[in-house]
Design a protein around this motif. Structure first.
Motif, short mmCIF file in Angstrom:
data_model
loop_
_atom_site.label_atom_id
_atom_site.label_comp_id
_atom_site.label_asym_id
_atom_site.label_seq_id
_atom_site.Cartn_x
_atom_site.Cartn_y
_atom_site.Cartn_z
N LYS A 1 10.44 115.37 52.39
CA LYS A 1 10.60 113.95 52.09
C LYS A 1 9.89 113.12 53.16
O LYS A 1 10.53 112.45 53.97
CB LYS A 1 12.07 113.56 51.99
N LEU A 2 8.57 113.18 53.16
CA LEU A 2 7.77 112.47 54.16
C LEU A 2 6.97 111.35 53.50
O LEU A 2 6.33 111.54 52.46
CB LEU A 2 6.80 113.43 54.86
N GLY A 3 6.99 110.18 54.14
CA GLY A 3 6.19 109.04 53.70
C GLY A 3 5.34 108.52 54.84
O GLY A 3 5.64 108.74 56.01
N VAL A 4 4.26 107.83 54.50
CA VAL A 4 3.35 107.30 55.52
C VAL A 4 2.87 105.93 55.06
O VAL A 4 2.84 105.64 53.85
CB VAL A 4 2.15 108.25 55.74
N GLY A 5 2.49 105.09 56.01
CA GLY A 5 1.95 103.79 55.62
C GLY A 5 1.69 102.89 56.81
O GLY A 5 2.11 103.17 57.94
N GLY A 6 0.99 101.79 56.55
CA GLY A 6 0.70 100.81 57.58
C GLY A 6 -0.15 99.69 57.02
O GLY A 6 -0.57 99.72 55.85
N TRP A 7 -0.42 98.70 57.86
CA TRP A 7 -1.19 97.51 57.46
C TRP A 7 -2.39 97.40 58.38
O TRP A 7 -2.30 97.72 59.56
CB TRP A 7 -0.30 96.28 57.55
N SER A 8 -3.51 96.94 57.88
CA SER A 8 -4.75 96.77 58.64
C SER A 8 -5.23 98.14 59.12
O SER A 8 -5.38 99.03 58.29
CB SER A 8 -4.52 95.79 59.80
N TYR A 9 -5.44 98.35 60.44
CA TYR A 9 -5.84 99.70 60.83
C TYR A 9 -4.74 100.72 60.50
O TYR A 9 -5.02 101.91 60.32
CB TYR A 9 -6.21 99.79 62.32
N GLY A 10 -3.50 100.26 60.42
CA GLY A 10 -2.43 101.15 59.98
C GLY A 10 -2.68 101.66 58.57
O GLY A 10 -2.38 102.81 58.24
N GLY A 11 -3.24 100.79 57.72
CA GLY A 11 -3.61 101.23 56.37
C GLY A 11 -4.84 102.11 56.39
O GLY A 11 -4.94 103.08 55.62
N ILE A 12 -5.79 101.80 57.28
CA ILE A 12 -7.01 102.61 57.40
C ILE A 12 -6.66 104.03 57.83
O ILE A 12 -7.13 105.02 57.23
CB ILE A 12 -7.97 101.97 58.42
N LEU A 13 -5.81 104.16 58.87
CA LEU A 13 -5.43 105.49 59.31
C LEU A 13 -4.58 106.20 58.26
O LEU A 13 -4.65 107.44 58.13
CB LEU A 13 -4.69 105.41 60.65
N THR A 14 -3.83 105.45 57.49
CA THR A 14 -3.11 106.06 56.36
C THR A 14 -4.10 106.70 55.39
O THR A 14 -3.87 107.81 54.88
CB THR A 14 -2.28 104.99 55.62
N ASN A 15 -5.22 106.04 55.15
CA ASN A 15 -6.25 106.61 54.27
C ASN A 15 -6.79 107.91 54.84
O ASN A 15 -7.06 108.87 54.09
CB ASN A 15 -7.39 105.61 54.08
N TYR A 16 -6.99 107.95 56.16
CA TYR A 16 -7.43 109.20 56.78
C TYR A 16 -6.38 110.30 56.62
O TYR A 16 -6.69 111.47 56.38
CB TYR A 16 -7.72 108.99 58.26
N VAL A 17 -5.10 109.91 56.78
CA VAL A 17 -4.02 110.90 56.69
C VAL A 17 -3.99 111.55 55.31
O VAL A 17 -3.96 112.78 55.18
CB VAL A 17 -2.66 110.23 57.01
N ILE A 18 -4.02 110.75 54.26
CA ILE A 18 -3.86 111.32 52.92
C ILE A 18 -5.12 112.02 52.42
O ILE A 18 -5.06 112.75 51.42
CB ILE A 18 -3.40 110.25 51.90
N THR A 19 -6.26 111.83 53.11
CA THR A 19 -7.46 112.60 52.74
C THR A 19 -7.54 113.91 53.53
O THR A 19 -8.43 114.72 53.28
CB THR A 19 -8.75 111.79 52.98
N GLN A 20 -6.61 114.12 54.47
CA GLN A 20 -6.64 115.34 55.29
C GLN A 20 -5.41 116.23 55.12
O GLN A 20 -5.41 117.37 55.58
CB GLN A 20 -6.80 114.97 56.77
N THR A 21 -4.37 115.69 54.49
CA THR A 21 -3.18 116.50 54.30
C THR A 21 -2.46 116.07 53.02
O THR A 21 -2.57 114.91 52.61
CB THR A 21 -2.20 116.38 55.49
N THR A 22 -1.76 117.00 52.42
CA THR A 22 -0.94 116.70 51.25
C THR A 22 0.55 116.80 51.59
O THR A 22 1.39 116.91 50.70
CB THR A 22 -1.28 117.66 50.09
N ARG A 23 0.86 116.75 52.88
CA ARG A 23 2.25 116.91 53.31
C ARG A 23 3.11 115.70 52.96
O ARG A 23 4.34 115.81 52.89
CB ARG A 23 2.31 117.15 54.82
N PHE A 24 2.48 114.54 52.76
CA PHE A 24 3.25 113.33 52.48
C PHE A 24 3.45 113.16 50.98
O PHE A 24 2.55 113.43 50.18
CB PHE A 24 2.55 112.11 53.08
#
Length: 661
Positions: A518-541
């Motif tokens: 039960k993992l979630g991720v997110g953010g705004w501005s660069y937080g959203g940008i790094l979120t995009n990097y996270v979900i293109t590198q892992t399917t854990r979320f």
């Protein structure tokens, strides 16, 4: 044996305690509009009063309002100085301490300077500038005002029979041609003027095709220093310098600093012989460079960087009344501290640190300091620092805080993949139990050169109130940990910072706190940008929220307002296209499996909605669960109260749908 009377008293007391305990509840979205923001405390010249601004959000009226307050340092209740119905800004004490001045839009006029007697009464208007003013400062003797005024647009002749003005096209010929919240930029500039109090005549101090800002009177009132970029093409660099002009010789300027980077925030020494300021000496690495404290001697115009051995960002310098010490705001390892440096031996002393997060301060000649301070369980309040200790002066948010169960917050340092120490703030829901696994949210800050601190964070508390463990890390790229730490992601976004935020999640799983299913991720501005990097590198979320983010960087060149920063870090896109494409998450969206909510403001020119639309279109095509939410007429930050509530509700609904907290 206890008497019946004492027994009954004890039962009554225990009942009150139990009632008080059970009356507390979890934080909810609507509580956001009950909190008030306290900012910019200023001590009166006689040292007996403190004045501050207090901002409240009025949900039903769909607006916010900022009022002026003051309180005696000897005690008593706070006094509201301005009535409801209008907002004020930039309050100041008059030099004699009898009056409080402020800027406000009243009587359907542009922003003007108003003044009111400290003992009460109606405010009186001091300035009548047609286009309004952008800022002001009292002269040391209180007889003049230094005004910051933007040039007035030239009027175009109208047809005699025209009933209404027709829109005109934007005609653009400058390099930096747009700015978020402003729109397309014109060629009008901001200049400095002096006005005698009681008169409406203006004396212009600066001229030319340049802007002047951050102006400050010399102690004797004969000169003014200010910040300006007067290079041949200010849009092509960040080279602001400190300049000086004499009041009796307007338009005759003296350049005081020569550094090719940014010099700003000038502060006079009491004897008028020196100026403390902030300097960035490496403009080629843009916002990754450390901002240092420097001092300029007006005799010979010699400058010296005072904190070259302190690899931390400095801001808001102020001299002590005897000129032997410089106070400043120090950013360090998830903290925002009040510190001072002795000019005799260079020793730095940290006065306010740890869980006390400094958000502003005012230094009085007595040595007392008024501060806006926040803690993990306390939104900003006014505090007074004396040699004997720190005293809280306001309790603006006490009533709402007393009704809530808040999450506990721990600052924890853990190892990233390559052994680098990373700090994170872990929000544990009220009633947290070791050995129990919680649905977990990784929330990522913007910037990237920024940092999470132990200041009160409504968003994290809201998530924790829903039963989530919330992880807020300061990955590489963050400020507060030195220039090399920030520079680690230069031209290499989404690698080391990705490893660092994932290390925070792995730490929580290892401790037995986080439910890895039960993992979630997110953010705004660069937080959203790094979120995009996270979900293109892992399917854990299992759920992601990408707010005001970028995904296809070349599409933003010439569309957002970062042309200079893009070129400094990645080069021109037609010359260095391979790097631009390599770091763009858009090119790796086929890897995304995580349900992703995408959000942004319609008129955001900081991080335009264009990339969010492209990301949504791609994920929709790829069959990934996704939704796009665009807020009408909003920019990078969402300001409309109903939209603020809507965004928080969508956060909760999206995470709840996939994580079932």
């Amino acid at each position: 044996m206890m008497s019946i009377y004492r027994y009954l008293l004890l039962l009554g007391f225990l009942g009150l305690v139990q009632l008080s305990f059970t009356q507390k509840r979890a934080l909810k979205i609507d509580d956001y509009f009950s909190f008030q923001q306290v900012q910019s405390p200023l001590i009166s010249p006689d040292g007996k009063w403190v004045a501050w601004l207090q901002r409240e959000i009025m949900f039903k009226e769909e607006k916010s309002e900022t009022s002026l307050w003051m309180k005696s340092l000897e005690g008593g209740e706070p006094i509201r100085m301005t009535a409801k119905g209008s907002s004020v800004s930039q309050h100041r004490w008059s030099p004699d301490g009898k009056y409080l001045s402020f800027m406000a839009n009243r009587n359907e006029s542009k922003s003007q300077v108003w003044v009111l007697n400290r003992q009460g009464g109606e405010a009186q208007q001091l300035t009548k500038v047609k286009q309004g003013i952008g800022g002001y400062e009292w002269s040391p003797d209180g007889k003049q005002l230094l005004l910051s005024i933007r040039e007035e647009p030239k009027k175009e002749k109208k047809e005699k029979d025209a009933k209404k003005e027709s829109p005109k096209p934007w005609v653009i010929d400058r390099l930096q041609f747009k700015r978020d919240y402003t729109g397309y930029l014109d060629t009008l500039h901001t200049h400095l003027f002096v006005q005698t109090v009681g008169d409406t005549g203006l004396t212009q101090l600066t001229l030319g095709d340049f802007d002047a800002g951050q102006a400050s009177w010399s102690p004797d009132g004969s000169k003014v220093v200010f910040v300006s970029n007067r290079t041949d093409n200010p849009d092509a660099n960040s080279n602001t310098d400190i300049w000086m002009v004499s009041i009796d010789k307007p338009a005759e300027l003296s350049q005081l600093t020569q550094n090719p980077g940014s010099d700003y925030s000038p502060a006079w020494s009491p004897d008028g012989k020196s100026i403390a300021y902030i300097t960035s000496t490496q403009p080629e690495i843009i916002w990754y460079a450390t901002n240092h404290l420097a001092m300029l001697s007006l005799e010979g115009k010699k400058s010296k960087v005072l904190t070259s051995k302190l690899d931390r960002n400095i801001s808001r310098p102020k001299f002590s009344s005897d000129g032997t010490t410089i106070y400043f705001n120090l950013e360090d390892s998830g903290e925002s501290q009040l510190a001072r440096m002795s000019l005799k031996n260079g020793k730095i002393e940290r006065l306010v640190k740890g869980n006390d997060i400094l958000r502003g301060y005012d230094l009085h000649t007595s040595g007392n300091i008024a501060m806006a301070v926040s803690r993990s369980d306390l939104p900003g309040e006014v505090f007074l620092y004396r040699q004997t200790g720190i005293q809280q002066l306001t309790e603006v948010n006490k009533e709402i805080l007393d009704s809530l169960h808040l999450a506990s917050v721990e600052s924890i340092t853990f190892k990233s993949n390559d052994g680098t120490d990373i700090e994170g703030f872990f929000y544990k829901p009220f009633g947290f139990e070791n050995g129990k696994k919680y649905p977990t949210l990784l929330r990522i800050h913007g910037g990237p050169v920024s940092q999470y601190t132990s200041a009160f964070n409504f968003e994290a508390q809201l998530f924790a109130a829903q039963g989530y463990l919330v992880i807020m890390t300061n990955p590489r790229g963050s400020s507060g940990y030195g220039q090399d730490f920030s520079m680690a992601i230069f031209q290499d976004w989404g690698k080391k910072d990705y490893e660092d935020v994932m290390a925070g999640v792995d730490y929580a799983i290892t401790q037995g706190w986080a439910d890895e299913n039960k993992l979630g991720v997110g953010g705004w501005s660069y937080g959203g940008i790094l979120t995009n990097y996270v979900i293109t590198q892992t399917t854990r979320f299992h759920a992601a929220i990408s707010g005001a983010s970028e995904v296809l960087y070349v599409a933003n060149y010439g569309h957002d307002h970062y042309q200079l920063q893009w070129e400094k870090e990645f080069g021109l896109p037609w010359e260095n296209r391979e790097l631009w494409e390599k770091i763009s998450p858009f090119n790796y969206l086929t890897r995304v499996k995580t349900p992703t909510l995408i959000m942004g403001g319609e008129h955001d020119w900081n991080v335009p909605i264009l990339n969010s639309e492209q990301m949504y279109q791609a994920l929709k095509r790829l069959g990934v669960q996704t939704q796009l939410v665009v807020y009408p007429n909003e920019h990078h930050g969402i300001r409309r109260p109903s939209f603020i509530k809507d965004r928080y509700q969508r956060y909760l609904d999206w995470y709840a749908k996939y994580l079932n907290p």
